[in-house]
Scaffold this motif. Structure first.
Motif, PDB file in Angstrom:
ATOM      1  N   TYR A 136      16.939  56.478  60.573  1.00  0.00           N
ATOM      2  CA  TYR A 136      16.411  56.033  59.279  1.00  0.00           C
ATOM      3  C   TYR A 136      16.279  57.204  58.302  1.00  0.00           C
ATOM      4  O   TYR A 136      16.300  57.010  57.089  1.00  0.00           O
ATOM      5  CB  TYR A 136      15.039  55.383  59.456  1.00  0.00           C
ATOM      6  N   ALA A 139      18.656  57.605  55.455  1.00  0.00           N
ATOM      7  CA  ALA A 139      18.465  56.776  54.264  1.00  0.00           C
ATOM      8  C   ALA A 139      17.136  57.112  53.574  1.00  0.00           C
ATOM      9  O   ALA A 139      16.638  56.334  52.778  1.00  0.00           O
ATOM     10  CB  ALA A 139      18.479  55.298  54.647  1.00  0.00           C
ATOM     11  N   SER A 140      16.572  58.283  53.908  1.00  0.00           N
ATOM     12  CA  SER A 140      15.294  58.744  53.347  1.00  0.00           C
ATOM     13  C   SER A 140      14.150  57.784  53.653  1.00  0.00           C
ATOM     14  O   SER A 140      13.262  57.575  52.831  1.00  0.00           O
ATOM     15  CB  SER A 140      15.404  58.964  51.830  1.00  0.00           C
TER      16      SER A 140
END
Length: 162
Positions: A136, A139-140
């Motif tokens: 994750y 995706a920041s």
């Protein structure tokens, strides 16, 4: 003596013939009228070839089928308001209603199933594995598992202060 049941046409119409064994095609002892076992179509507007005796079970089966079909759709449509209400009810109330409806319908207690198959433990393990393996951070998105990993590693890197 032979009994012939001609079914070559396959359209549901039958005629029984009883003939002598030695001359099956020449002499006919007894022949029944043409009858049908079932209609190709469910429309009762075409009862061609049906005897009154054969029409009774056919229409009985058709009526039972139509009644069962109507009852099924009535049950589904009558449940729509209940399904809509379950979308608006809070979680604990919904869980209580679903559990009681399930047990009323003859299902076993969900806690017994959970104890027997350890469903809760397996679901937690699968979720942890899923969240640990999916990156994750690319995706920041910071997850609880990322924060725990950061705490394990401690403070690292370079800090610029002015």
């Amino acid at each position: 003596m032979e009994i012939h049941i001609p079914v070559q046409s396959g359209d549901g119409y039958f005629r029984l013939r009883v003939t002598p064994h030695n001359k099956p095609h020449e002499t006919q002892l007894v022949a029944s009228p043409v009858f049908r076992v079932g209609s190709i179509t469910w429309a009762s507007a075409s009862p061609q070839g049906a005897t009154p005796l054969g029409l009774i079970p056919e229409l009985t089966v058709k009526s039972a089928f139509v009644t069962a079909n109507t009852a099924m759709w009535a049950a589904i449509y009558s449940m729509i308001p209940i399904f809509k209400l379950t979308q608006w009810t809070p979680g604990p109330v919904k869980a209580f209603i679903v559990k009681n409806a399930y047990q009323y319908a003859g299902g076993p207690d969900p806690r017994l199933i959970d104890e027997q198959y350890r469903i809760t433990e397996k679901m937690k393990a699968a979720q942890e594995s899923f969240h640990r393996k999916i990156p994750y951070g690319a995706a920041s998105i910071r997850t609880v598992y990322d924060l725990e990993k950061d705490e394990e590693m401690g403070r690292q890197g370079i800090a610029y202060t002015n």
